[in-house]
Design an enzyme around this catalytic site. Structure first.
Site, mmCIF file in Angstrom:
data_model
loop_
_atom_site.group_PDB
_atom_site.id
_atom_site.type_symbol
_atom_site.label_atom_id
_atom_site.label_comp_id
_atom_site.label_asym_id
_atom_site.label_seq_id
_atom_site.Cartn_x
_atom_site.Cartn_y
_atom_site.Cartn_z
ATOM 1 N N GLU A 85 39.397 29.882 -62.343
ATOM 2 C CA GLU A 85 40.366 30.453 -61.416
ATOM 3 C C GLU A 85 41.155 29.333 -60.742
ATOM 4 O O GLU A 85 40.697 28.775 -59.730
ATOM 5 C CB GLU A 85 39.652 31.269 -60.338
ATOM 6 C CG GLU A 85 38.843 32.421 -60.880
ATOM 7 C CD GLU A 85 38.682 33.505 -59.827
ATOM 8 O OE1 GLU A 85 39.184 34.598 -60.037
ATOM 9 O OE2 GLU A 85 38.074 33.220 -58.783
ATOM 10 N N LYS A 122 36.638 41.588 -52.448
ATOM 11 C CA LYS A 122 36.671 40.686 -51.280
ATOM 12 C C LYS A 122 36.302 41.466 -50.006
ATOM 13 O O LYS A 122 35.535 42.417 -50.087
ATOM 14 C CB LYS A 122 38.035 40.012 -51.168
ATOM 15 C CG LYS A 122 38.485 39.402 -52.500
ATOM 16 C CD LYS A 122 39.649 38.486 -52.377
ATOM 17 C CE LYS A 122 40.049 37.999 -53.752
ATOM 18 N NZ LYS A 122 41.049 36.957 -53.721
ATOM 19 N N GLY A 147 45.783 35.222 -55.621
ATOM 20 C CA GLY A 147 46.435 35.979 -54.544
ATOM 21 C C GLY A 147 47.858 35.539 -54.267
ATOM 22 O O GLY A 147 48.456 35.931 -53.268
ATOM 23 N N GLU A 205 37.471 30.957 -52.395
ATOM 24 C CA GLU A 205 37.517 31.287 -50.958
ATOM 25 C C GLU A 205 36.211 30.899 -50.274
ATOM 26 O O GLU A 205 36.199 30.494 -49.111
ATOM 27 C CB GLU A 205 37.830 32.785 -50.783
ATOM 28 C CG GLU A 205 39.292 33.075 -51.129
ATOM 29 C CD GLU A 205 39.568 34.464 -51.662
ATOM 30 O OE1 GLU A 205 38.708 35.360 -51.511
ATOM 31 O OE2 GLU A 205 40.640 34.652 -52.256
ATOM 32 N N HIS A 257 33.235 31.235 -55.636
ATOM 33 C CA HIS A 257 34.643 31.647 -55.534
ATOM 34 C C HIS A 257 35.387 30.637 -54.655
ATOM 35 O O HIS A 257 34.832 30.124 -53.680
ATOM 36 C CB HIS A 257 34.734 33.057 -54.936
ATOM 37 C CG HIS A 257 36.112 33.620 -55.057
ATOM 38 N ND1 HIS A 257 37.118 33.278 -54.190
ATOM 39 C CD2 HIS A 257 36.663 34.467 -55.970
ATOM 40 C CE1 HIS A 257 38.232 33.913 -54.565
ATOM 41 N NE2 HIS A 257 37.981 34.637 -55.637
ATOM 42 N N ASN A 279 36.933 41.910 -57.939
ATOM 43 C CA ASN A 279 36.406 41.334 -56.698
ATOM 44 C C ASN A 279 37.169 41.964 -55.532
ATOM 45 O O ASN A 279 38.331 41.645 -55.305
ATOM 46 C CB ASN A 279 36.617 39.810 -56.734
ATOM 47 C CG ASN A 279 36.227 39.135 -55.442
ATOM 48 O OD1 ASN A 279 35.576 39.737 -54.581
ATOM 49 N ND2 ASN A 279 36.617 37.880 -55.292
ATOM 50 N N SER A 333 45.843 36.274 -60.148
ATOM 51 C CA SER A 333 47.008 37.157 -60.244
ATOM 52 C C SER A 333 47.143 37.850 -61.596
ATOM 53 O O SER A 333 48.256 38.015 -62.112
ATOM 54 C CB SER A 333 48.286 36.389 -59.897
ATOM 55 O OG SER A 333 48.225 35.914 -58.568
HETATM 56 C C1 PEP Z 1 40.174 36.374 -57.183
HETATM 57 O O1 PEP Z 1 40.061 36.475 -55.980
HETATM 58 O O2 PEP Z 1 39.199 36.034 -57.856
HETATM 59 C C2 PEP Z 1 41.467 36.641 -57.785
HETATM 60 C C3 PEP Z 1 41.655 36.299 -59.025
HETATM 61 O O3 PEP Z 1 42.406 37.238 -56.973
HETATM 62 P P1 PEP Z 1 43.851 37.770 -57.429
HETATM 63 O O4 PEP Z 1 43.657 38.568 -58.695
HETATM 64 O O5 PEP Z 1 44.330 38.610 -56.295
HETATM 65 O O6 PEP Z 1 44.695 36.558 -57.666
#
Ligand code: PEP
Length: 249
Positions: free
Chosen positions: A166, A11, A172, A96, A94, A9, A212
């Site tokens: 998630e 973003k 992040g 966000e 997601h 992703n 992460s």
């Molecule tokens: C995400 O945005 O779905 C995500 C898992 O981000 P990150 O890997 O940076 O934690």
């Protein structure tokens, strides 16, 4: 056998020239696992990326879409518009989108319906916040997110649904759920699906972990029996890191 999937992703990162550079780097990587590989650039670069990866084993997917087909929804993009530029899969829900754009379970249920109606595959994201986990409430939160957005579907629809657990506190932040925490939650999610749709469907749905995931922790996370892949944010912006994760299978 469930599909193993690793999706990147991007973003709101990478303009067109930067997208081209990352595409060039991705094309140099060697795929040594059987995982399906996907990348989700921004809307403006979807068509370009789709064309660039036409002959490759990388599927270009979208980060979001609106539930309506067309109309007065300034700034939005519909499923049929995505399909018209070759996109067959969309990430929905997601954290966000939920946090910054007020996407509710109700809206997400409509988005899921619109995507499926248009023959698209959905990567449906959900996960608890830190306060939920601290309160021991993570399973209730996850269960209600799944119920509210997906329980109105038919079992058959799950052929086109991929789930992505998630935990918000791991996105992040550099903080990853331990492989055991991920496995426990994935087993709980599968059990939730089993109770509603039956074992055959629960066993067939791919459940990705996101939060992460990096080259140095992917092997351990992916080794868990109910973890069928990953949704990768930060580490998907570097081709070598992303492929180190993809090849961790
Ligand atoms: C995400 O945005 O779905 C995500 C898992 O981000 P990150 O890997 O940076 O934690």
């Amino acid at each position: 056998m469930r599909k193993q999937i690793v999706a990147g992703n991007w973003k709101m990162n990478n303009d067109l020239p930067q997208t081209q550079l990352l595409i060039d780097d991705l094309k140099k990587q060697k795929l040594t696992s059987d995982a399906e590989v996907m990348i989700a650039p921004t809307f403006t670069n979807l068509w370009h990326a789709f064309e660039a990866f036409r002959q490759e084993h990388i599927e270009v997917i979208a980060q979001n879409m609106h539930f309506s087909e067309s109309g007065a929804y300034t700034g939005e993009v519909s499923a049929s518009m995505l399909k018209s530029v070759g996109i067959e899969t969309v990430i929905l829900g997601h954290s966000e989108r939920r946090a910054y754009f007020n996407e509710t379970d109700e809206m997400l249920a409509k988005k899921v319906d619109a995507a499926l109606k248009n023959g698209m595959r959905v990567i449906f994201c959900f996960g608890e916040e830190l306060a939920d986990r601290k309160a021991g409430n993570e399973e209730n939160v996850v269960e209600s997110q799944i119920k509210n957005a997906l329980f109105h579907l038919d079992g058959d629809d799950f052929k086109n649904i991929v789930l992505a657990y998630e935990p918000v506190w791991a996105i992040g932040t550099g903080e990853t759920a331990s492989p055991e925490q991920a496995q426990d939650m994935h087993a709980f999610i599968r059990n939730t699906l089993d109770n509603k749709f039956g074992k055959d469907i629960a066993d067939a749905v791919s459940i990705l972990y996101g939060g992460s995931v990096k080259p140095n922790n992917a092997v351990e996370i992916f080794s868990k029996p109910d973890v069928d892949g990953g949704l990768i944010g930060g580490a998907s912006l570097k081709a070598e890191d992303f492929f180190a994760i993809v090849n961790a299978f």
